[in-house]
Scaffold this motif. Structure first.
Motif, PDB file in Angstrom:
ATOM      1  N   UNK A 124       0.819  -1.215   0.000  1.00 23.95           N
ATOM      2  CA  UNK A 124       0.000   0.000   0.000  1.00 23.95           C
ATOM      3  C   UNK A 124       0.856   1.270   0.000  1.00 23.95           C
ATOM      4  N   UNK A 125       2.067   1.188  -0.606  1.00 29.75           N
ATOM      5  CA  UNK A 125       2.925   2.363  -0.688  1.00 29.75           C
ATOM      6  C   UNK A 125       3.600   2.442  -2.054  1.00 29.75           C
ATOM      7  N   UNK A 126       3.857   3.664  -2.484  1.00 28.49           N
ATOM      8  CA  UNK A 126       4.626   3.888  -3.716  1.00 28.49           C
ATOM      9  C   UNK A 126       5.852   4.719  -3.354  1.00 28.49           C
ATOM     10  N   UNK A 127       6.945   4.460  -4.036  1.00 27.39           N
ATOM     11  CA  UNK A 127       8.175   5.208  -3.737  1.00 27.39           C
ATOM     12  C   UNK A 127       8.325   6.401  -4.679  1.00 27.39           C
ATOM     13  N   UNK A 128       9.390   7.131  -4.492  1.00 33.95           N
ATOM     14  CA  UNK A 128       9.611   8.375  -5.249  1.00 33.95           C
ATOM     15  C   UNK A 128       9.752   8.102  -6.743  1.00 33.95           C
ATOM     16  N   UNK A 129      10.448   7.015  -7.097  1.00 31.29           N
ATOM     17  CA  UNK A 129      10.654   6.693  -8.513  1.00 31.29           C
ATOM     18  C   UNK A 129       9.330   6.383  -9.207  1.00 31.29           C
ATOM     19  N   UNK A 130       8.412   5.749  -8.500  1.00 32.30           N
ATOM     20  CA  UNK A 130       7.115   5.425  -9.097  1.00 32.30           C
ATOM     21  C   UNK A 130       6.282   6.685  -9.348  1.00 32.30           C
ATOM     22  N   UNK A 131       6.421   7.665  -8.466  1.00 32.22           N
ATOM     23  CA  UNK A 131       5.621   8.892  -8.587  1.00 32.22           C
ATOM     24  C   UNK A 131       6.305   9.909  -9.511  1.00 32.22           C
ATOM     25  N   UNK A 132       7.588   9.697  -9.788  1.00 28.74           N
ATOM     26  CA  UNK A 132       8.374  10.675 -10.533  1.00 28.74           C
ATOM     27  C   UNK A 132       7.743  11.099 -11.866  1.00 28.74           C
ATOM     28  N   UNK A 133       7.208  10.172 -12.707  1.00 28.31           N
ATOM     29  CA  UNK A 133       6.588  10.621 -13.967  1.00 28.31           C
ATOM     30  C   UNK A 133       5.448  11.619 -13.751  1.00 28.31           C
ATOM     31  N   UNK A 134       4.675  11.423 -12.701  1.00 28.99           N
ATOM     32  CA  UNK A 134       3.567  12.347 -12.406  1.00 28.99           C
ATOM     33  C   UNK A 134       4.124  13.714 -12.009  1.00 28.99           C
ATOM     34  N   UNK A 135       5.187  13.699 -11.206  1.00 30.49           N
ATOM     35  CA  UNK A 135       5.801  14.958 -10.779  1.00 30.49           C
ATOM     36  C   UNK A 135       6.324  15.738 -11.985  1.00 30.49           C
ATOM     37  N   UNK A 136       7.015  15.050 -12.889  1.00 26.04           N
ATOM     38  CA  UNK A 136       7.565  15.710 -14.076  1.00 26.04           C
ATOM     39  C   UNK A 136       6.457  16.238 -14.991  1.00 26.04           C
ATOM     40  N   UNK A 137       5.404  15.456 -15.150  1.00 21.38           N
ATOM     41  CA  UNK A 137       4.302  15.861 -16.046  1.00 21.38           C
ATOM     42  C   UNK A 137       3.581  17.112 -15.556  1.00 21.38           C
ATOM     43  N   UNK A 138       3.714  17.416 -14.294  1.00 21.78           N
ATOM     44  CA  UNK A 138       3.051  18.610 -13.773  1.00 21.78           C
ATOM     45  C   UNK A 138       3.709  19.900 -14.267  1.00 21.78           C
ATOM     46  N   UNK A 155      -2.864  11.039  -1.788  1.00 22.75           N
ATOM     47  CA  UNK A 155      -3.977  11.969  -2.024  1.00 22.75           C
ATOM     48  C   UNK A 155      -3.538  13.400  -1.725  1.00 22.75           C
ATOM     49  N   UNK A 156      -2.818  13.597  -0.618  1.00 22.07           N
ATOM     50  CA  UNK A 156      -2.323  14.929  -0.272  1.00 22.07           C
ATOM     51  C   UNK A 156      -1.397  15.459  -1.371  1.00 22.07           C
ATOM     52  N   UNK A 157      -0.475  14.605  -1.822  1.00 23.44           N
ATOM     53  CA  UNK A 157       0.478  14.997  -2.865  1.00 23.44           C
ATOM     54  C   UNK A 157      -0.252  15.408  -4.144  1.00 23.44           C
ATOM     55  N   UNK A 158      -1.185  14.583  -4.587  1.00 31.00           N
ATOM     56  CA  UNK A 158      -1.905  14.858  -5.831  1.00 31.00           C
ATOM     57  C   UNK A 158      -2.746  16.119  -5.723  1.00 31.00           C
ATOM     58  N   UNK A 159      -3.391  16.308  -4.582  1.00 31.27           N
ATOM     59  CA  UNK A 159      -4.258  17.482  -4.432  1.00 31.27           C
ATOM     60  C   UNK A 159      -3.432  18.774  -4.479  1.00 31.27           C
ATOM     61  N   UNK A 160      -2.276  18.772  -3.807  1.00 29.34           N
ATOM     62  CA  UNK A 160      -1.430  19.967  -3.830  1.00 29.34           C
ATOM     63  C   UNK A 160      -0.888  20.242  -5.239  1.00 29.34           C
ATOM     64  N   UNK A 161      -0.541  19.167  -5.947  1.00 28.94           N
ATOM     65  CA  UNK A 161      -0.068  19.344  -7.329  1.00 28.94           C
ATOM     66  C   UNK A 161      -1.168  19.951  -8.201  1.00 28.94           C
ATOM     67  N   UNK A 162      -2.382  19.396  -8.116  1.00 29.68           N
ATOM     68  CA  UNK A 162      -3.489  19.904  -8.927  1.00 29.68           C
ATOM     69  C   UNK A 162      -3.837  21.352  -8.565  1.00 29.68           C
ATOM     70  N   UNK A 163      -3.784  21.677  -7.280  1.00 29.63           N
ATOM     71  CA  UNK A 163      -4.083  23.050  -6.877  1.00 29.63           C
ATOM     72  C   UNK A 163      -3.045  24.029  -7.408  1.00 29.63           C
ATOM     73  N   UNK A 164      -1.765  23.632  -7.440  1.00 30.36           N
ATOM     74  CA  UNK A 164      -0.726  24.496  -7.978  1.00 30.36           C
ATOM     75  C   UNK A 164      -0.864  24.635  -9.496  1.00 30.36           C
ATOM     76  N   UNK A 165      -1.126  23.513 -10.186  1.00 27.00           N
ATOM     77  CA  UNK A 165      -1.257  23.545 -11.647  1.00 27.00           C
ATOM     78  C   UNK A 165      -2.464  24.370 -12.065  1.00 27.00           C
TER      79      UNK A 165
END
Length: 369
Positions: free
Chosen positions: A24-38, A66-76
């Motif tokens: 039930x966890x993802x690491x930084x490398x797994x989330x990295x494509x989403x971070x870059x796409x923002x 969820x916290x990470x994604x919401x903050x990204x979407x709010x900034x974008x």
């Protein structure tokens, strides 16, 4: 800032599941494509990751995701102007409330105990190990025909190595090491480009507004052209004494090529120039001067050698035809030799500059010991 909706949480769950979480966890490398796409700056993404990773294990469970994604979407979507210093209460999961409280207390204690640290400056010294590493990194970049490297090629390589560097960081450092706004840069400025961004990535060093003078001179240096047809090679010898009469001989006059010359004198002069260049090449190798300096000397020697062969052939042909007494356009020949002399002077100046740079670096190295 609008609160979390149920449909929003479902959307985040689909994304989270698609990343194939483990335990039930993802690491930084797994989330990295989403971070870059923002397309957000790396400093902004680092702040968001720190706020979302409440338990500080460098992984995100679903609530943290969820916290990470919401903050990204709010900034974008421009719902917020900047990342908040602390999570708003409505975004804190109930299961994480105690951890948030502990984090606040720990942060307050650290701020009370530790002196305030300033952002580190870039250390421009490159160790031999650094240079070796940068050589390998630069070797993966696509080069231009003249051996220089472009911004797109460098930036792609940097993105694959330094994950905390954003596009704006690379733009600033590119303008710093490329003050003349060239389409591509030499090896030395490219090394400083990588070296600066590496420190920004690793220790959060601040990008300076200008280079130290010694480095600025290297990055501002004029590229020497050894093409006799180039504008840089189109120089005139200074008129001495009372010689004020302009040369009115057309440069496309082929009589100088059809005449046999003072070819013997011409050939002798070229042979002497070749001997000087051979000596210069040997000295450059013996002193371990830069590969670029040796290459430019070698290229100039090839041009001299080609011209010498042409003059020797011309002498032989006209000797066979018995045209030795035909007059020639000696002024055109003399002007060509003047141009060649200017090229030799430019090369010698270039080599002296490289020698001076080498001595300066040696002094800097000695000062650190």
């Amino acid at each position: 800032m609008p609160k979390l909706e149920q449909f929003e949480i479902k959307k985040y769950w689909q994304i989270f599941s698609g990343l194939k979480p483990a335990d039930n966890k993802v690491n930084h490398d797994q989330v990295l494509p989403i971070l870059y796409n923002s397309k957000l700056d790396s400093s902004v993404l680092n702040q968001i990751w720190f706020l979302a990773d409440i338990d500080d294990d460098d992984n995100l469970d679903f609530e943290e995701f969820v916290i990470c994604m919401r903050l990204i979407f709010d900034m974008v979507n421009k719902n917020i102007d900047k990342v908040p210093d602390e999570l708003p209460d409505w975004l804190v999961p109930g299961s994480k409330a105690s951890l948030i409280k502990e984090r606040k207390q720990r942060k307050q204690q650290e701020n009370a105990d530790l002196p305030k640290q300033e952002t580190p400056e870039v250390d421009w010294y490159m160790s031999p190990e650094d240079v070796t590493q940068y050589e390998k990194m630069l070797g993966t970049c696509e080069r231009s025909r003249d051996g220089t490297v472009t911004f797109p090629s460098l930036s792609w390589m940097v993105k694959s190595k330094f994950f905390n560097i954003g596009p704006s960081d690379m733009d600033k450092v590119w303008n710093l090491v490329n003050p003349r706004n060239l389409s591509s840069i030499d090896k030395d400025p490219a090394f400083y480009f990588i070296h600066c961004l590496r420190q920004c990535n690793d220790v959060g060093a601040r990008i300076p507004s200008e280079l130290p003078k010694a480095l600025a001179d290297i990055c501002n240096k004029e590229r020497v052209s050894y093409d006799l047809k180039s504008a840089q090679a189109d120089v005139k010898k200074i008129v001495k004494n009372d010689e004020t009469k302009a040369d009115t001989t057309p440069r496309n006059d082929t009589s100088a090529l059809d005449a046999p010359v003072d070819t013997i004198t011409d050939v002798d002069a070229l042979e002497k120039e070749l001997a000087l260049l051979d000596a210069e090449l040997s000295r450059a190798k013996a002193n371990n001067e830069s590969t670029a300096a040796q290459n430019t000397a070698r290229q100039l020697r090839e041009q001299f050698e080609g011209l010498l062969k042409y003059r020797q052939h011309q002498t032989l042909e006209h000797s066979k035809k018995g045209h030795i007494s035909i007059p020639i356009n000696s002024r055109a020949v003399a002007e060509d030799l003047d141009n060649i002399e200017e090229q030799v002077n430019a090369l010698e100046s270039y080599l002296r500059n490289k020698q001076s740079e080498l001595q300066s670096l040696e002094r800097e190295i000695a000062s650190f010991r």
